[in-house]
Design a protein around this motif. Structure first.
Motif, short mmCIF file in Angstrom:
data_model
loop_
_atom_site.label_atom_id
_atom_site.label_comp_id
_atom_site.label_asym_id
_atom_site.label_seq_id
_atom_site.Cartn_x
_atom_site.Cartn_y
_atom_site.Cartn_z
N HIS A 1 0.82 -1.11 -0.06
CA HIS A 1 -0.03 0.24 0.24
C HIS A 1 0.90 1.23 0.09
CE1 HIS A 1 0.78 -0.53 4.27
NE2 HIS A 1 0.16 0.65 4.62
N ASP B 1 5.57 5.01 5.40
CA ASP B 1 6.57 3.89 5.83
C ASP B 1 6.92 2.63 5.16
OD1 ASP B 1 3.83 3.64 6.81
OD2 ASP B 1 4.42 2.06 8.39
N HIS B 2 5.81 2.49 4.22
CA HIS B 2 5.86 1.33 3.05
C HIS B 2 6.60 1.90 1.61
CE1 HIS B 2 3.29 -1.30 5.79
NE2 HIS B 2 3.32 -0.27 6.22
N ASP C 1 -0.25 -4.17 6.73
CA ASP C 1 -1.00 -3.51 7.65
C ASP C 1 -2.17 -3.70 7.96
OD1 ASP C 1 1.35 -2.04 8.14
OD2 ASP C 1 0.87 0.04 7.69
N TYR D 1 4.26 -6.59 10.08
CA TYR D 1 5.15 -5.53 9.69
C TYR D 1 5.73 -4.78 10.82
CZ TYR D 1 6.77 -1.98 5.95
OH TYR D 1 7.49 -1.23 5.34
N HIS D 2 4.80 -4.33 11.64
CA HIS D 2 5.08 -3.47 12.79
C HIS D 2 5.09 -4.03 14.10
CE1 HIS D 2 4.77 -0.04 10.25
NE2 HIS D 2 3.81 -0.27 10.00
ZN LIG Z 1 2.61 0.91 8.21
#
Ligand SMILES: [Zn+2]
Length: 330
Positions: free
Chosen positions: A149, A153-154, A256, A302-303
């Motif tokens: 997306h 941060d991506h 996410d 991811y986080h």
């Molecule tokens: Zn993110």
């Protein structure tokens, strides 16, 4: 115990450990004959590698960054969020978001899923290229980049600001057609709340230079044998996750669809303010966790704390994260 220690002598005795044997002021650590060792500072390279069927996967850290906790639950009373965080021994004001990026070597192709935040997102992020090099690859080696997306941060790592050129010069890119449309037309600018308008400006700046190298797909498409995208819209309109299968081994890369190491699992109905369509995002989040729990799939979030690998277990009507144990060698 010596004065000022946060551990009382009583605590140590209760633990039945060394204190009762060693007595006051004693230490188990050897004393350095040559004086104090130098403090080194900095951080070690962040990558973690494992075999996945015939594939080799390297999780690369892009670093981490903090966000205010008032982004965590738009449909929940703030006191309730704070109470939950404190119960789990987490900072009530700020949350740390790690950034875990998988690099898949299929034996024929090197595929990266997302590119991190680059130099202009957060000073504590943008470490992807350094960690890629530390793991033994060069940016030129990457063949395909799947973009889950368009959040900073991506994708803000797509363009190298020093070189004013793509960070992965030989790569072709894949993104959902709806996601591409959202960020490269006026849709993002027209619909996002004011606090997120910078995301729209940044996404357009990052995506435009790679337009000719980007394939816009319908999520669900296979990108390479064994690597299939999954539609998980809501966080953003064309958000997608990725399923990776080789020789019967499975891995779900959620991106996410899940964002918090505790809340996403224990309270999947709490809506992060970063979800553009929170109702649809909740559906995608629950569907992803059902899929992970049903198949006992290895899952990469991811986080979550690096390297973000684990499995999803059911816990009543919600879920629980079970971190994966490390694999050495092989
Ligand atoms: Zn993110």
């Amino acid at each position: 115990m010596t004065g000022g220690s946060p551990f009382s002598r009583r605590d140590m005795l209760r633990a039945g450990g060394a204190a009762s044997i060693l007595g006051a002021g004693a230490t188990l650590l050897p004393v350095r004959a040559q004086g104090a060792a130098e403090m080194k500072g900095g951080q070690v390279p962040g990558y973690y590698r494992f075999k996945h069927g015939a594939f080799e996967i390297t999780v690369l850290s892009d670093g981490a960054y903090t966000l205010p906790t008032n982004l965590l639950g738009s449909n929940v009373a703030p006191e309730k969020v704070v109470a939950f965080l404190e119960k789990n021994l987490l900072d009530p004001d700020e949350r740390i978001s790690h950034v875990n990026i998988p690099l898949i070597n299929t034996g024929k192709e090197l595929i990266l899923v997302d590119v991190g935040g680059g130099m202009n997102w957060m000073p504590t992020a943008g470490k992807l290229t350094d960690n890629l090099r530390a793991s033994g690859y060069e940016p030129e080696d990457v063949d395909t980049v799947i973009l889950t997306h368009g959040h900073p941060d991506h994708i803000w790592g797509l363009i190298d600001d020093f070189e004013e050129a793509p960070s992965f010069p030989n790569a072709k890119y894949v993104i959902s057609a709806d996601e591409w449309d959202f960020w490269t037309t006026s849709r993002a600018m027209d619909t996002l709340p004011e606090m997120f308008l910078g995301f729209a400006v940044g996404a357009k700046k990052q995506l435009t230079p790679v337009a000719e190298k980007t394939r816009r797909i319908k999520p669900g498409a296979e990108i390479s044998p064994g690597i299939v995208t999954i539609p998980t819209p809501g966080h953003t309109p064309g958000h997608m996750s990725v399923a990776i299968e080789s020789e019967g081994e499975t891995l779900l890369v959620t991106a996410d669809a899940l964002t918090h190491p505790f809340i996403s699992f224990a309270h999947p109905g709490w809506w992060p303010r970063t979800d553009i369509d929170p109702e649809m995002a909740e559906k995608s989040r629950r569907a992803m966790m059902e899929m992970a729990a049903d198949g006992k799939h290895l899952t990469l979030v991811y986080h979550i704390s690096f390297p973000g690998l684990g499995r999803v277990a059911r816990a009543g009507t919600a879920y629980r994260w079970v971190p994966s144990t490390w694999q050495w060698g092989g």
